[in-house]
Write a protein that holds these residues in place. Structure first.
Motif, mmCIF file in Angstrom:
data_model
loop_
_atom_site.group_PDB
_atom_site.id
_atom_site.type_symbol
_atom_site.label_atom_id
_atom_site.label_comp_id
_atom_site.label_asym_id
_atom_site.label_seq_id
_atom_site.Cartn_x
_atom_site.Cartn_y
_atom_site.Cartn_z
ATOM 1 N N ALA A 1 0.828 -1.200 0.000
ATOM 2 C CA ALA A 1 0.000 0.000 0.000
ATOM 3 C C ALA A 1 0.868 1.257 0.000
ATOM 4 O O ALA A 1 0.579 2.219 -0.718
ATOM 5 C CB ALA A 1 -0.945 -0.001 1.202
ATOM 6 N N ARG A 2 1.923 1.250 0.794
ATOM 7 C CA ARG A 2 2.839 2.404 0.812
ATOM 8 C C ARG A 2 3.484 2.608 -0.554
ATOM 9 O O ARG A 2 3.628 3.734 -1.031
ATOM 10 C CB ARG A 2 3.918 2.208 1.871
ATOM 11 C CG ARG A 2 3.436 2.343 3.283
ATOM 12 C CD ARG A 2 4.605 2.278 4.278
ATOM 13 N NE ARG A 2 4.118 2.130 5.620
ATOM 14 C CZ ARG A 2 4.193 1.014 6.344
ATOM 15 N NH1 ARG A 2 4.769 -0.073 5.849
ATOM 16 N NH2 ARG A 2 3.703 0.964 7.562
ATOM 17 N N SER A 3 3.871 1.510 -1.179
ATOM 18 C CA SER A 3 4.489 1.582 -2.501
ATOM 19 C C SER A 3 3.489 2.104 -3.536
ATOM 20 O O SER A 3 3.824 2.956 -4.372
ATOM 21 C CB SER A 3 5.015 0.207 -2.901
ATOM 22 O OG SER A 3 5.632 0.257 -4.155
ATOM 23 N N ALA A 4 2.263 1.599 -3.490
ATOM 24 C CA ALA A 4 1.228 2.082 -4.409
ATOM 25 C C ALA A 4 0.946 3.559 -4.179
ATOM 26 O O ALA A 4 0.762 4.326 -5.132
ATOM 27 C CB ALA A 4 -0.051 1.264 -4.230
ATOM 28 N N ALA A 5 0.944 3.975 -2.915
ATOM 29 C CA ALA A 5 0.701 5.379 -2.595
ATOM 30 C C ALA A 5 1.787 6.273 -3.184
ATOM 31 O O ALA A 5 1.504 7.343 -3.718
ATOM 32 C CB ALA A 5 0.619 5.568 -1.086
#
Length: 85
Positions: free
Chosen positions: A59-63
């Motif tokens: 999720a952090r990477s996608a963000a």
């Protein structure tokens, strides 16, 4: 199902015309006492199963790469919230 909330805001040095328009409208509508408004984006990612550290890292990477434009925006929050049902 748990959700991961991602908040994205314009960088402080970036002009925010939507925020300025809202700031101008607030007092006209009787909402006073607000010095500034910045408008951002909120994403809710519903997770199948448990939120593991690996899922949170995805999720952090996608963000950082898809949900925000790192040139003009900052990811300000990536947080797990549980549905209250």
């Amino acid at each position: 199902m748990p959700r991961i909330v991602v908040d994205v805001m314009p960088k402080p040095e970036i002009l925010d015309p939507q925020g300025k328009a809202i700031a101008g409208a607030l007092p006209r509508l009787g909402f006073t006492g607000f010095a500034e408004v910045r408008q951002g984006k909120r994403f809710e990612l519903t997770v199948e199963g448990d939120v593991t550290e690996e899922v949170l890292e995805h999720a952090r990477s996608a963000a950082a790469t898809l949900l925000s434009n790192p040139v003009i925006e900052d990811v300000t929050r990536v947080e797990v919230i549980e549905d209250a049902q």
